[in-house]
Design a protein around this motif. Sequence first.
Motif, PDB file in Angstrom:
ATOM      1  N   LEU A 168       0.833  -1.213   0.000  1.00  0.00           N
ATOM      2  CA  LEU A 168       0.000   0.000   0.000  1.00  0.00           C
ATOM      3  C   LEU A 168       0.866   1.260   0.000  1.00  0.00           C
ATOM      4  O   LEU A 168       0.520   2.262  -0.631  1.00  0.00           O
ATOM      5  N   ALA A 169       1.991   1.203   0.709  1.00  0.00           N
ATOM      6  CA  ALA A 169       2.871   2.369   0.801  1.00  0.00           C
ATOM      7  C   ALA A 169       3.478   2.730  -0.549  1.00  0.00           C
ATOM      8  O   ALA A 169       3.884   3.871  -0.772  1.00  0.00           O
ATOM      9  N   ARG A 170       3.543   1.760  -1.455  1.00  0.00           N
ATOM     10  CA  ARG A 170       4.114   2.023  -2.786  1.00  0.00           C
ATOM     11  C   ARG A 170       3.122   2.735  -3.694  1.00  0.00           C
ATOM     12  O   ARG A 170       3.495   3.178  -4.779  1.00  0.00           O
ATOM     13  N   GLU A 171       1.859   2.819  -3.276  1.00  0.00           N
ATOM     14  CA  GLU A 171       0.848   3.550  -4.040  1.00  0.00           C
ATOM     15  C   GLU A 171       0.668   4.933  -3.425  1.00  0.00           C
ATOM     16  O   GLU A 171       0.693   5.085  -2.203  1.00  0.00           O
ATOM     17  N   LYS A 172       0.473   5.911  -4.265  1.00  0.00           N
ATOM     18  CA  LYS A 172       0.392   7.293  -3.802  1.00  0.00           C
ATOM     19  C   LYS A 172      -0.708   7.479  -2.751  1.00  0.00           C
ATOM     20  O   LYS A 172      -0.476   8.050  -1.682  1.00  0.00           O
ATOM     21  N   ALA A 173      -1.890   6.971  -3.074  1.00  0.00           N
ATOM     22  CA  ALA A 173      -3.029   7.131  -2.151  1.00  0.00           C
ATOM     23  C   ALA A 173      -2.785   6.377  -0.854  1.00  0.00           C
ATOM     24  O   ALA A 173      -3.065   6.876   0.239  1.00  0.00           O
ATOM     25  N   GLY A 174      -2.251   5.154  -0.971  1.00  0.00           N
ATOM     26  CA  GLY A 174      -2.002   4.339   0.214  1.00  0.00           C
ATOM     27  C   GLY A 174      -0.985   4.984   1.134  1.00  0.00           C
ATOM     28  O   GLY A 174      -1.161   5.007   2.366  1.00  0.00           O
ATOM     29  N   ALA A 175       0.085   5.536   0.557  1.00  0.00           N
ATOM     30  CA  ALA A 175       1.127   6.183   1.357  1.00  0.00           C
ATOM     31  C   ALA A 175       0.553   7.373   2.120  1.00  0.00           C
ATOM     32  O   ALA A 175       0.875   7.579   3.303  1.00  0.00           O
ATOM     33  N   GLU A 176      -0.306   8.140   1.441  1.00  0.00           N
ATOM     34  CA  GLU A 176      -0.893   9.328   2.076  1.00  0.00           C
ATOM     35  C   GLU A 176      -1.781   8.941   3.252  1.00  0.00           C
ATOM     36  O   GLU A 176      -1.709   9.538   4.334  1.00  0.00           O
ATOM     37  N   VAL A 177      -2.609   7.938   3.052  1.00  0.00           N
ATOM     38  CA  VAL A 177      -3.523   7.490   4.118  1.00  0.00           C
ATOM     39  C   VAL A 177      -2.719   6.966   5.307  1.00  0.00           C
ATOM     40  O   VAL A 177      -2.976   7.324   6.462  1.00  0.00           O
ATOM     41  N   MET A 178      -1.732   6.111   5.036  1.00  0.00           N
ATOM     42  CA  MET A 178      -0.925   5.533   6.114  1.00  0.00           C
ATOM     43  C   MET A 178      -0.186   6.619   6.897  1.00  0.00           C
ATOM     44  O   MET A 178      -0.115   6.571   8.131  1.00  0.00           O
ATOM     45  N   PHE A 179       0.350   7.585   6.162  1.00  0.00           N
ATOM     46  CA  PHE A 179       1.091   8.661   6.821  1.00  0.00           C
ATOM     47  C   PHE A 179       0.166   9.469   7.729  1.00  0.00           C
ATOM     48  O   PHE A 179       0.511   9.773   8.877  1.00  0.00           O
TER      49      PHE A 179
END
Length: 941
Positions: A168-179
């Motif tokens: 998920l962190a490798r996807e732009k949206a996933g990284a933003e949500v996780m952060f």
Amino acid sequence: MTKTEMSSQQWKEKGNEAFKNGEWKEAENCYSNAISLAEQCSSEKSICHKNRAAVYLKQKEYTKAIQDCDKALEICPNDPKALFRRCQALDAMERYEEAYRDARNLVTVDPSNKTIQPILARLHEIVQERLRVNSQINTKVSQMFNLAFDLKTDTKNRETSMNNLLVLAREKAGAEVMFNEGVVKKIHTLLKVEKNDEINLACVRIIAELCKDNVDRTKAVLQDVGIPWFLDIINSRKEERVNAAQHCMQVVLNSFSGMDNKPDTKPNKELCEKYKKEIDTLLTCLVYSITNRTITGLARDAIIELIMRNIHYTTLSWAEQLIEIRGLQRLMEVASELEEYKYESAMEITSSTRTITSVCLARVYENMYYDAAKAKFMNAIDEFIKDKLITPDIESKVRVVVAITCLLLGPLDVGNTVIAKEGIMEMILVMAGTEDILQQKVACECIIAAASKKDKAVAIINQGINILKKLYTSKDDSIKVRALVGLCKLGSSGGSDATIRPFADGSTKKLAEACRRFLVNPAKQKDMRKWAVEGLSYLTFDAEVKEKLVSDKPAIKAMIELAQTGDQSVIYGVVTTLVNLCNAYDKQEIIPEMLELAKFAKHHIPEDHELDDEDFVNNRLIILAKEGVTTALVSLSKTESHNSRELICRVFNAICSQVELRGIVVQQGGAKALLPMALQGTAKGKKQAAQALARIGITINPEVAFPGQRIMEVIRPFLALLEQECSALENFEALMALCNLAGTSESVRCRIFKEGGFQKIEHYAYEDHVMLTRAATQVITNLMMSPEVLKFYEGDNDRVKYLVILCEDEDEETSMAAAGALAMLTANSTKACAKIFDSKNWLESIHYLLANPNKSIQHRGVVVVLNMISSTKDVAAKLIETDVMEILMALTKTEAVEDKTIRELAAKALETAAKWELIKKNIEDLQGVSNINLDDSAAVE
């Protein structure tokens, strides 16, 4: 009229005129002048900002366009044009939510604006879809968090969840949500107690993905965890963990500098200036960590490699700052360490540490490009040596000599300067003559490193040959093998010249046999086997030794196995031996006239051994390839030493010279290893790697040899071989490889154009060299499939004329390629059809093609004529005025034309002429057709 003499309004009008003419830079300058002269908060200033934003949109400088729109909207809130242009820029930057906001505001302000309606609808769909996806991602992240960070959960489930978070962190949206959900703090807390290696590894990699290409997140990560945390995670004995942490720290530096991990990456100067404080702090902490006594040897290696990659003037240009903060003395402290010699304050090092440090010292010295900087470098080295020798105990002497050896293996000029200082060589020779094993060992290694040039070798032969012979009789194998290498190096000072033998006949073979015994003996330590290979690296200048070694399968296997360990300290010995076995070293070109002159003057003339003939060399290449040398080269190619990489490239290139071995190289990962070496390193190394890749690209389908993005990255090395200083063979092989590349896809052809390849390739079509002209013309034929090429041939130039001339080239292959290119060009460009008449001898060329005995050339000629007749009535009419119609008629009737397609195309050309009403439909009434002899091209002329 100067800037001050013109008003803001006049500059704006001048900018408007430039904008209409498509002169973007001029328009930008005019609007900038208008802005500087306009009154603050005036509507005129707002208009100028809007106009300049339009220029920035045309230049795809979206961030600047947004900034100008912001300023315009500060003065005139809800201005429709400013909103629209900001919307366009935000849309282009994929900031869809903000673009959608502006589009909605614009509709509110200007409901009758029809241009924004479809944009608003499209953005609405995108935003809704992103909301839906983000909602799903939020749910996934929440679920994964609950599992991954709960220590009570089953370990296997936690591992799976953490790896899912990494994806998920490798996807732009996933990284933003996780952060936003606080994953950084969670990871920071977890790693304090986590024992599972798989989970720790995933956590480090998640942090790297969050920092990638995002300065804001990187700053937040550093604020949350601090630089010491990065130094803690790299401090491990597990190689995978160290590599992940090293990558993570490189990503952080990349985010602040605008670099990436590609070999030819360049920093963004504006970013580097903006984040100078952060970059300096990071690199300073790394430099101070070099001598940290509490970190592992693996971590120390990784930190030195990080410094090495980022201090060069092509990257962050930090070498001088490293010297200012006494980083050179710290590197020398590491260089003076011995893995097997432990004392109270000893640092932990690996077998590769000193080699890596040598390369780092060489990289720092490369950046000392003016005398004052070189003087600072030397002063720092001198200071280190003096400090150590103030107390002349055994430990200090040993460490100084070990450090000098490291210099001799890195910045050689510096090492030679140090060893030439009064008393240094004498100290080394005294240590070699003692009975102390440690002193003998380090002195031997230093003597070996010092005998790197003939003048030094002569000096050491005079001073130390007897000492080396005495040490060779030692009962301690570690001393014996080092003395053996020293003797080997001195014994090879004649190089490949078969007439020079520094030692008595037969000595070289005996030394080689001694090295071989150390190498193949599994009972010997890796350190001794490494020294044995280094000994062979000197002895294999001798052709007889080469032949004996290459036929010794156990020895070759042992050498390759040693290389596959990836130990940086074995690189020189293994690769130099391979270079010698392959005869891949530079050979001086012998000019016959100069040879005769040398004989007359009674000068010594080097002679090659008969065992170094081409057949023997080719046989050695085949044996090495089949024994798996490619895998060894791939393992060794990870070195940061440009000189070692050059040697590796030489071996690769020699193996790729054999057509039947190229498939093996690709299968074993050779092409992948060669690509970064073709983009970065020494000039000779890059050339050797590029030629090896070109040879692969000639024989093997490029889409198989260079899969994915690699097919794009390989273009630049191929084009680099089209420089004038490259040999004709290198030019030819690069052209052949580019020909195959150009036939793969339009995206590849566009990349060749973007890299300026067309002009370079075209240059060789004009060469007075049959093979180069042929190869260049064949590349142009494949490039002709691209719409981009039409711009070159439709322009105000003689390109079409020259292509017409090439159709009559004496070389059949060149003629065929040129005719093919002309056929494709005329099929796609009406303008090019008309430009054919610019050639003085265009009719002779058409005759040559239509009456050519080669059916492939004749087929292309008929297609060219058909395309010309089909293009415009004027072009067709000009052809009708000649005897071309009669030739076409003959082609449809004569039995000499066996190819049915040629007859059909000729008939179609006649039908097209009839449609233009240039000839009668009853074309059988044409006179003189039966008198044309198509078997004799002279009859047509």
